[in-house]
Scaffold this motif. Structure first.
Motif, PDB file in Angstrom:
ATOM      1  N   GLU A  60      16.632  57.713  49.310  1.00  0.00           N
ATOM      2  CA  GLU A  60      15.991  58.705  50.185  1.00  0.00           C
ATOM      3  C   GLU A  60      16.457  58.549  51.636  1.00  0.00           C
ATOM      4  OE1 GLU A  60      11.548  59.096  52.156  1.00  0.00           O
ATOM      5  OE2 GLU A  60      11.699  58.406  50.085  1.00  0.00           O
ATOM      6  N   VAL A  61      16.587  57.337  52.097  1.00  0.00           N
ATOM      7  CA  VAL A  61      17.005  57.078  53.476  1.00  0.00           C
ATOM      8  C   VAL A  61      18.455  57.501  53.682  1.00  0.00           C
ATOM      9  CG1 VAL A  61      17.479  55.227  55.141  1.00  0.00           C
ATOM     10  CG2 VAL A  61      15.299  55.286  53.912  1.00  0.00           C
ATOM     11  N   VAL A  62      19.318  57.135  52.756  1.00  0.00           N
ATOM     12  CA  VAL A  62      20.728  57.509  52.867  1.00  0.00           C
ATOM     13  C   VAL A  62      20.886  59.026  52.788  1.00  0.00           C
ATOM     14  CG1 VAL A  62      23.007  57.274  51.788  1.00  0.00           C
ATOM     15  CG2 VAL A  62      21.532  55.268  52.079  1.00  0.00           C
ATOM     16  N   GLU A  63      20.099  59.683  51.946  1.00  0.00           N
ATOM     17  CA  GLU A  63      20.142  61.146  51.890  1.00  0.00           C
ATOM     18  C   GLU A  63      19.700  61.757  53.215  1.00  0.00           C
ATOM     19  OE1 GLU A  63      17.779  62.055  48.446  1.00  0.00           O
ATOM     20  OE2 GLU A  63      19.434  61.626  47.066  1.00  0.00           O
ATOM     21  N   SER A  64      18.680  61.193  53.839  1.00  0.00           N
ATOM     22  CA  SER A  64      18.252  61.676  55.156  1.00  0.00           C
ATOM     23  C   SER A  64      19.362  61.498  56.182  1.00  0.00           C
ATOM     24  CB  SER A  64      16.999  60.939  55.619  1.00  0.00           C
ATOM     25  OG  SER A  64      15.896  61.277  54.827  1.00  0.00           O
ATOM     26  N   LEU A  65      20.005  60.348  56.176  1.00  0.00           N
ATOM     27  CA  LEU A  65      21.111  60.110  57.107  1.00  0.00           C
ATOM     28  C   LEU A  65      22.263  61.076  56.843  1.00  0.00           C
ATOM     29  CD1 LEU A  65      21.095  56.222  57.211  1.00  0.00           C
ATOM     30  CD2 LEU A  65      20.721  57.762  59.162  1.00  0.00           C
ATOM     31  N   HIS A  66      22.523  61.354  55.589  1.00  0.00           N
ATOM     32  CA  HIS A  66      23.585  62.298  55.247  1.00  0.00           C
ATOM     33  C   HIS A  66      23.267  63.695  55.792  1.00  0.00           C
ATOM     34  CE1 HIS A  66      27.075  63.657  53.046  1.00  0.00           C
ATOM     35  NE2 HIS A  66      26.364  64.665  52.590  1.00  0.00           N
ATOM     36  N   ARG A  67      22.008  64.129  55.636  1.00  0.00           N
ATOM     37  CA  ARG A  67      21.597  65.445  56.174  1.00  0.00           C
ATOM     38  C   ARG A  67      21.643  65.450  57.697  1.00  0.00           C
ATOM     39  NH1 ARG A  67      17.627  64.660  52.467  1.00  0.00           N
ATOM     40  NH2 ARG A  67      16.049  64.437  54.079  1.00  0.00           N
ATOM     41  N   TRP A  68      21.352  64.308  58.302  1.00  0.00           N
ATOM     42  CA  TRP A  68      21.332  64.216  59.768  1.00  0.00           C
ATOM     43  C   TRP A  68      22.734  64.207  60.362  1.00  0.00           C
ATOM     44  CZ3 TRP A  68      23.398  60.067  62.522  1.00  0.00           C
ATOM     45  CH2 TRP A  68      23.211  60.117  63.889  1.00  0.00           C
ATOM     46  N   ALA A  69      23.646  63.486  59.759  1.00  0.00           N
ATOM     47  CA  ALA A  69      24.977  63.274  60.327  1.00  0.00           C
ATOM     48  C   ALA A  69      25.738  64.581  60.435  1.00  0.00           C
ATOM     49  CB  ALA A  69      25.759  62.284  59.468  1.00  0.00           C
ATOM     50  N   GLY A  70      26.486  64.701  61.487  1.00  0.00           N
ATOM     51  CA  GLY A  70      27.289  65.901  61.665  1.00  0.00           C
ATOM     52  C   GLY A  70      27.815  65.986  63.079  1.00  0.00           C
ATOM     53  N   HIS A  71      28.241  67.163  63.418  1.00  0.00           N
ATOM     54  CA  HIS A  71      28.838  67.433  64.726  1.00  0.00           C
ATOM     55  C   HIS A  71      27.890  67.036  65.862  1.00  0.00           C
ATOM     56  CE1 HIS A  71      31.530  69.318  67.508  1.00  0.00           C
ATOM     57  NE2 HIS A  71      30.590  70.122  67.950  1.00  0.00           N
ATOM     58  N   ARG A  72      28.430  66.304  66.789  1.00  0.00           N
ATOM     59  CA  ARG A  72      27.692  65.880  67.999  1.00  0.00           C
ATOM     60  C   ARG A  72      26.499  64.981  67.705  1.00  0.00           C
ATOM     61  NH1 ARG A  72      28.044  70.909  72.198  1.00  0.00           N
ATOM     62  NH2 ARG A  72      30.259  71.201  71.952  1.00  0.00           N
ATOM     63  N   ARG A  73      26.566  64.212  66.657  1.00  0.00           N
ATOM     64  CA  ARG A  73      25.515  63.239  66.352  1.00  0.00           C
ATOM     65  C   ARG A  73      26.073  61.857  66.618  1.00  0.00           C
ATOM     66  NH1 ARG A  73      22.301  66.527  62.960  1.00  0.00           N
ATOM     67  NH2 ARG A  73      22.114  68.330  64.276  1.00  0.00           N
ATOM     68  N   ARG A  74      25.196  60.927  67.000  1.00  0.00           N
ATOM     69  CA  ARG A  74      25.629  59.567  67.263  1.00  0.00           C
ATOM     70  C   ARG A  74      24.558  58.606  66.773  1.00  0.00           C
ATOM     71  NH1 ARG A  74      30.023  57.528  67.447  1.00  0.00           N
ATOM     72  NH2 ARG A  74      30.698  59.169  68.791  1.00  0.00           N
ATOM     73  N   LEU A  75      24.961  57.656  65.933  1.00  0.00           N
ATOM     74  CA  LEU A  75      24.108  56.563  65.487  1.00  0.00           C
ATOM     75  C   LEU A  75      24.684  55.277  66.053  1.00  0.00           C
ATOM     76  CD1 LEU A  75      21.944  55.131  63.743  1.00  0.00           C
ATOM     77  CD2 LEU A  75      23.599  55.157  61.882  1.00  0.00           C
TER      78      LEU A  75
END
Length: 172
Positions: A60-75
């Motif tokens: 569930e956490v990795v899926e959330s990170l996958h949905r979050w990640a994208g253009h102009r995102r920074r972790l």
């Protein structure tokens, strides 16, 4: 009343206040990453000595990170040691390799876990374990607390850490 720093002025649905216990902490991390994905938070900073107690390897956490990640995102990740991440969170490690372009990982120069901040920070909301051993702490949307916590994290990132946890290791 606490202030919300979101540009669109929608209230952050995550709770503010004290929390107690490992499972409460883990659930707040899950909820925060789900919120980051659904609200398109531009930035996340995760800081912990080793991330052993974090639910980073959960599907569930990795899926959330996958949905979050994208253009102009920074972790940005800050740890005293990334060994537990590699050992305990293989799904996250796989995600990290795929999304290397949005991840900055830093290894802190620290003598022990008691020095390291245990924090999930975003411009909209933060979660801080004040006592990582008992997993007790606070969450907040208050602008002043968010700013103060970011300043503390920036000090660690800029002067008390170096690059660490590469997405891949190239051998010659």
């Amino acid at each position: 009343m606490e202030l919300n720093m979101q540009a669109d002025n929608h209230e952050c649905p995550l709770p503010a206040g004290r929390f107690e216990g490992r499972e409460a902490f883990r659930q707040l991390v899950r909820d925060a990453l789900t919120g980051a994905a659904s609200q398109a938070w531009p930035e996340l900073v995760l800081s912990d000595f080793d991330f052993a107690d974090w639910p980073l390897g959960e599907k569930e956490v990795v899926e959330s990170l996958h949905r979050w990640a994208g253009h102009r995102r920074r972790l940005t990740m800050l740890a005293g040691n990334f060994d537990a991440v590699a050992r305990l969170h293989p799904r996250f490690v796989h995600w990290r390799v795929r999304w290397d372009h949005v991840v900055v990982a830093r290894k802190a120069r620290t003598l022990g876990s008691e020095e390291m901040p245990s924090v999930l920070w975003s411009p909209m909301w933060m979660l801080q374990r004040l006592d990582p051993v008992r997993s007790n702490g606070v969450s907040s949307r208050e602008a002043q607390r968010l700013t103060w916590q970011r300043e503390q994290l920036d000090e660690w990132l800029q002067s008390r850490s170096a690059p660490g946890f590469p997405a891949s290791v190239l051998g010659l």
